[in-house]
Design a protein around this motif. Structure first.
Motif, PDB file in Angstrom:
ATOM      1  N   ILE A  29       0.844  -1.208   0.000  1.00 22.61           N
ATOM      2  CA  ILE A  29       0.000   0.000   0.000  1.00 22.61           C
ATOM      3  C   ILE A  29       0.877   1.255   0.000  1.00 22.61           C
ATOM      4  O   ILE A  29       0.626   2.211  -0.742  1.00 22.61           O
ATOM      5  CB  ILE A  29      -0.960  -0.021   1.214  1.00 22.61           C
ATOM      6  N   TRP A  30       1.922   1.270   0.809  1.00 14.34           N
ATOM      7  CA  TRP A  30       2.808   2.433   0.902  1.00 14.34           C
ATOM      8  C   TRP A  30       3.533   2.711  -0.423  1.00 14.34           C
ATOM      9  O   TRP A  30       3.630   3.842  -0.864  1.00 14.34           O
ATOM     10  CB  TRP A  30       3.811   2.205   2.027  1.00 14.34           C
ATOM     11  N   SER A  31       4.028   1.647  -1.088  1.00 17.12           N
ATOM     12  CA  SER A  31       4.773   1.860  -2.326  1.00 17.12           C
ATOM     13  C   SER A  31       3.864   2.221  -3.496  1.00 17.12           C
ATOM     14  O   SER A  31       4.242   3.019  -4.343  1.00 17.12           O
ATOM     15  CB  SER A  31       5.608   0.628  -2.661  1.00 17.12           C
ATOM     16  N   TYR A  32       2.651   1.673  -3.560  1.00 18.52           N
ATOM     17  CA  TYR A  32       1.769   1.954  -4.688  1.00 18.52           C
ATOM     18  C   TYR A  32       1.030   3.277  -4.528  1.00 18.52           C
ATOM     19  O   TYR A  32       0.524   3.825  -5.500  1.00 18.52           O
ATOM     20  CB  TYR A  32       0.779   0.803  -4.905  1.00 18.52           C
ATOM     21  N   ARG A  33       0.915   3.828  -3.355  1.00 19.54           N
ATOM     22  CA  ARG A  33       0.206   5.101  -3.196  1.00 19.54           C
ATOM     23  C   ARG A  33       1.031   6.263  -3.734  1.00 19.54           C
ATOM     24  O   ARG A  33       0.495   7.309  -4.063  1.00 19.54           O
ATOM     25  CB  ARG A  33      -0.168   5.345  -1.744  1.00 19.54           C
ATOM     26  N   ARG A  34       2.341   6.083  -3.838  1.00 20.84           N
ATOM     27  CA  ARG A  34       3.209   7.155  -4.322  1.00 20.84           C
ATOM     28  C   ARG A  34       3.300   7.183  -5.839  1.00 20.84           C
ATOM     29  O   ARG A  34       3.873   8.103  -6.395  1.00 20.84           O
ATOM     30  CB  ARG A  34       4.615   6.994  -3.745  1.00 20.84           C
ATOM     31  N   PRO A  37      -1.557   8.501 -10.523  1.00 19.75           N
ATOM     32  CA  PRO A  37      -2.953   8.288 -10.109  1.00 19.75           C
ATOM     33  C   PRO A  37      -3.694   7.266 -10.971  1.00 19.75           C
ATOM     34  O   PRO A  37      -4.918   7.282 -11.020  1.00 19.75           O
ATOM     35  CB  PRO A  37      -3.572   9.677 -10.230  1.00 19.75           C
ATOM     36  N   ARG A  41      -3.124   0.750 -10.571  1.00 15.13           N
ATOM     37  CA  ARG A  41      -2.069   0.504  -9.582  1.00 15.13           C
ATOM     38  C   ARG A  41      -2.615  -0.281  -8.390  1.00 15.13           C
ATOM     39  O   ARG A  41      -1.906  -1.083  -7.802  1.00 15.13           O
ATOM     40  CB  ARG A  41      -1.443   1.813  -9.128  1.00 15.13           C
ATOM     41  N   TRP A  42      -3.875  -0.037  -8.042  1.00 18.62           N
ATOM     42  CA  TRP A  42      -4.463  -0.782  -6.912  1.00 18.62           C
ATOM     43  C   TRP A  42      -4.745  -2.226  -7.299  1.00 18.62           C
ATOM     44  O   TRP A  42      -4.643  -3.125  -6.467  1.00 18.62           O
ATOM     45  CB  TRP A  42      -5.710  -0.082  -6.400  1.00 18.62           C
TER      46      TRP A  42
END
Length: 140
Positions: A29-34, A37, A41-42
């Motif tokens: 979650i931390w790496s894909y939120r950066r 948009p 990615r989710w």
């Protein structure tokens, strides 16, 4: 005999698996939120989590336990009805009594072992009986 129970071969790894799974989920979650948009990615993050989760389940070694009879250790009784009701003659033309139709089926099968009886004899100690007014053991 096909029904069985599921159990884990390495249950002592539960704490490790849960810790690694939680850490992997937080890092994904931390790496894909950066990233950009992009909504995909989710999907990629969830696929990564599912893949790691399946690998972690493999660490627990899930197994299935089934029970089979020991060969020739259990007795199976085969019973053949020879009572008076099996010898009643039906008066309509060419119809046979149950005893006569059974005798014809046995005569047709002589010299050919029936597959289901051969399969039963592999797993069980098969004993054959004939009953009517009395019970008696028969060889075949």
């Amino acid at each position: 005999m096909i029904d069985g129970e599921l159990f884990l071969g390495s249950p002592r790894w539960w704490p490790v698996v849960l810790a690694i799974g939680a850490i992997q989920l937080v890092l994904a979650i931390w790496s894909y939120r950066r990233l950009s948009p992009d909504p995909w990615r989710w999907v990629a993050a969830m696929l990564k989590c599912v893949g790691v989760g399946l690998l972690l389940i493999c660490v627990l070694q899930p197994m299935q336990r089934t029970e089979r009879p020991k060969p020739q250790a259990n007795v199976l009784a085969m019973m053949i009805d020879d009572s008076h009701s099996m010898q009643v003659r039906i008066e309509d033309g060419d119809l046979l009594t149950p005893e006569q139709s059974f005798d014809q089926a046995v005569v047709a099968a002589i010299g050919q072992p029936t597959p289901w009886q051969s399969r039963l004899e592999q797993d069980f100690d098969v004993r054959r009986f004939q009953f009517g007014q009395t019970l008696r053991s028969v060889p075949d």
